[in-house]
Design a protein around this motif. Structure first.
Motif, PDB file in Angstrom:
ATOM      1  N   ARG A 133       0.776  -1.226   0.000  1.00 33.64           N
ATOM      2  CA  ARG A 133       0.000   0.000   0.000  1.00 33.64           C
ATOM      3  C   ARG A 133       0.818   1.293   0.000  1.00 33.64           C
ATOM      4  NH1 ARG A 133      -4.386  -0.209   4.520  1.00 33.64           N
ATOM      5  NH2 ARG A 133      -4.857   1.767   3.484  1.00 33.64           N
ATOM      6  N   PRO A 134       1.083   1.850  -1.183  1.00 34.85           N
ATOM      7  CA  PRO A 134       1.874   3.086  -1.254  1.00 34.85           C
ATOM      8  C   PRO A 134       1.172   4.292  -0.657  1.00 34.85           C
ATOM      9  CG  PRO A 134       0.913   2.565  -3.392  1.00 34.85           C
ATOM     10  CD  PRO A 134       0.636   1.386  -2.504  1.00 34.85           C
ATOM     11  N   ASP A 135      -0.149   4.202  -0.398  1.00 37.20           N
ATOM     12  CA  ASP A 135      -0.871   5.322   0.187  1.00 37.20           C
ATOM     13  C   ASP A 135      -0.662   5.421   1.696  1.00 37.20           C
ATOM     14  OD1 ASP A 135      -2.388   2.828   0.142  1.00 37.20           O
ATOM     15  OD2 ASP A 135      -3.987   3.945   1.142  1.00 37.20           O
ATOM     16  N   VAL A 136      -0.065   4.378   2.295  1.00 39.93           N
ATOM     17  CA  VAL A 136       0.201   4.392   3.736  1.00 39.93           C
ATOM     18  C   VAL A 136       1.513   5.138   3.989  1.00 39.93           C
ATOM     19  CG1 VAL A 136       0.708   2.958   5.746  1.00 39.93           C
ATOM     20  CG2 VAL A 136      -1.060   2.251   4.113  1.00 39.93           C
ATOM     21  N   PRO A 137       1.535   6.143   4.866  1.00 33.98           N
ATOM     22  CA  PRO A 137       2.761   6.933   5.081  1.00 33.98           C
ATOM     23  C   PRO A 137       3.986   6.087   5.396  1.00 33.98           C
ATOM     24  CG  PRO A 137       0.906   8.008   6.130  1.00 33.98           C
ATOM     25  CD  PRO A 137       0.395   6.685   5.643  1.00 33.98           C
ATOM     26  N   TYR A 166       4.807   3.019   4.430  1.00 35.36           N
ATOM     27  CA  TYR A 166       5.363   2.371   3.248  1.00 35.36           C
ATOM     28  C   TYR A 166       5.859   3.390   2.223  1.00 35.36           C
ATOM     29  CZ  TYR A 166       3.903  -2.133   5.018  1.00 35.36           C
ATOM     30  OH  TYR A 166       3.775  -3.256   5.789  1.00 35.36           O
ATOM     31  N   ALA A 167       5.219   4.544   2.165  1.00 31.73           N
ATOM     32  CA  ALA A 167       5.716   5.606   1.288  1.00 31.73           C
ATOM     33  C   ALA A 167       7.102   6.056   1.741  1.00 31.73           C
ATOM     34  CB  ALA A 167       4.742   6.783   1.278  1.00 31.73           C
ATOM     35  N   THR A 181       9.659   3.273   1.022  1.00 30.12           N
ATOM     36  CA  THR A 181      10.000   3.265  -0.409  1.00 30.12           C
ATOM     37  C   THR A 181      11.006   4.357  -0.728  1.00 30.12           C
ATOM     38  OG1 THR A 181       7.779   2.453  -0.951  1.00 30.12           O
ATOM     39  CG2 THR A 181       9.069   3.398  -2.742  1.00 30.12           C
ATOM     40  N   SER A 227      -2.029  -4.215  -2.521  1.00 28.31           N
ATOM     41  CA  SER A 227      -2.984  -3.583  -1.628  1.00 28.31           C
ATOM     42  C   SER A 227      -3.907  -4.579  -0.948  1.00 28.31           C
ATOM     43  CB  SER A 227      -3.826  -2.544  -2.388  1.00 28.31           C
ATOM     44  OG  SER A 227      -3.005  -1.527  -2.916  1.00 28.31           O
ATOM     45  N   SER A 245      -5.764  -1.498   8.086  1.00 32.09           N
ATOM     46  CA  SER A 245      -6.651  -0.420   7.661  1.00 32.09           C
ATOM     47  C   SER A 245      -6.840   0.567   8.810  1.00 32.09           C
ATOM     48  CB  SER A 245      -8.003  -0.997   7.240  1.00 32.09           C
ATOM     49  OG  SER A 245      -9.020  -0.018   7.274  1.00 32.09           O
ATOM     50  N   ASP A 246      -6.682   1.859   8.531  1.00 33.28           N
ATOM     51  CA  ASP A 246      -6.903   2.872   9.567  1.00 33.28           C
ATOM     52  C   ASP A 246      -8.358   2.876  10.022  1.00 33.28           C
ATOM     53  OD1 ASP A 246      -4.346   3.983   9.952  1.00 33.28           O
ATOM     54  OD2 ASP A 246      -4.520   5.157   8.123  1.00 33.28           O
TER      55      ASP A 246
END
Length: 343
Positions: A73-77, A79-80, A83, A106, A233-234
């Protein structure tokens, strides 16, 4: 006014001739790598105007190495950020021209993760992966190994027969540390919740095992509840925290063993202050750092991401040099423990 460094200054600083520096700057004739490195280091120390050009010349001579990265999940801070740091470390290598091929999953779909691994392995010399443990994923890792593609698991392990090495903190110790924090910050003994991302993440499983073992051994007056799965999941984590508080009036602590820290913090904000349990999380993005500063979050037991990236690069280099026998099975990193007092 300080005089501008010249080629002669660089030559003296590096202990080489002016002609050698000229060859390095202009790429006219081959120069031994260690000599070229001395020239580059001297140029940096002196602020030589062509230091950037020298670095580019050296980089052009390095072999290109593609490193695949498969994360969640690249949208999760978290993992961003992981990366970005992996990319900076790999592309900043002084031993090869690192090229990163990043991919993300995802949904906890083992067949999809395995397919993404195989695609990365077709182009990469090494692959770093965060994945749940599943036979389909292990089979894909074995396929890559058969083609001499080194596979390094990060944060959560896979079967040791499949991957090359694992890099991460000791999950059982992380879980026991989280339990110690709750034991010593809770106002009284009571029930304790634990939230995991997936039953197939070895990292989450080992954290839960360590967490439970601490209370059984050293704090039997506390009762650890059945784990809640949040799929990292938040939204699910927020609801899980609220429901735990509502269901158990004697809830004194919650341990989040995987992702979802923003949701956990949001959940605590929804419950009355006098009912808020101690909360220990696994990471410290800005939302968690703010919550820790205001003492809403009790502590964070984290992976040391910079050290993880550095160790990964060391192992990638060993694998490229054919030093498989020197590759460790596990690289256990020291955990980072953050409290409101050491931010």
């Amino acid at each position: 006014m300080v005089a501008r460094a010249t080629i002669a200054d660089v030559a003296r600083e590096a202990g080489v001739s002016v002609a050698t520096v000229d060859r390095v700057v202009n790429g006219r004739l081959p120069v031994r790598e260690d000599t070229a490195r001395r020239v580059l280091d001297a140029a940096h120390r002196l602020g030589f105007h062509a230091a950037g050009l020298i670095r580019s010349r050296l980089r052009e001579q390095l072999p290109e190495v593609v490193v695949g990265v498969l994360l969640q999940r690249p949208d999760v801070p978290f993992y961003a950020d992981l990366t970005a740091r992996l990319t900076a470390t790999i592309t900043g290598s002084r031993l090869f021209r690192g090229v990163v091929r990043a991919d993300f999953w995802s949904v906890d779909d083992a067949e999809d993760i395995a397919a993404r691994l195989r695609r990365l392995g077709r182009r990469a010399r090494a692959v770093a992966v965060v994945s749940p443990d599943h036979p389909a994923v292990a089979e894909a890792v074995a396929d890559l190994a058969a083609r001499d593609v080194a596979v390094f698991t990060l944060l959560s392990d896979l079967p040791t027969s499949a991957r090359t090495s694992h890099i991460g903190i000791d999950g059982r110790k992380a879980g026991r540390t989280a339990a110690w924090v709750i034991h010593h910050t809770a106002l009284r003994p009571g029930r304790v919740g634990v939230i995991v991302g997936s039953r197939r993440f070895q990292g989450h499983e080992s954290r839960e095992i360590g967490f439970r073992s601490y209370f059984r051994e050293l704090a039997p007056g506390f009762r650890v509840l059945e784990a809640v799965v949040n799929s990292e999941s938040d939204a699910a984590t927020e609801e899980a925290v609220v429901q735990l508080v509502e269901a158990y009036p004697d809830l004194v602590g919650v341990y989040l063993a995987g992702g979802g820290i923003a949701g956990a913090v949001a959940g605590l904000r929804r419950v009355p202050e006098e009912r808020r349990p101690a909360l220990v999380g696994p990471e410290l993005p800005p939302v968690a750092r703010a919550a820790l500063s205001e003492r809403l979050l009790t502590a964070a037991v984290c992976e040391p991401i910079d050290r993880l990236c550095e160790r990964l690069m060391e192992l990638v280099v060993l694998s490229l040099e054919g030093e498989g026998a020197r590759l460790p099975n596990h690289v256990t990193l020291p955990m980072d423990l953050f409290t409101p007092e050491n931010l």
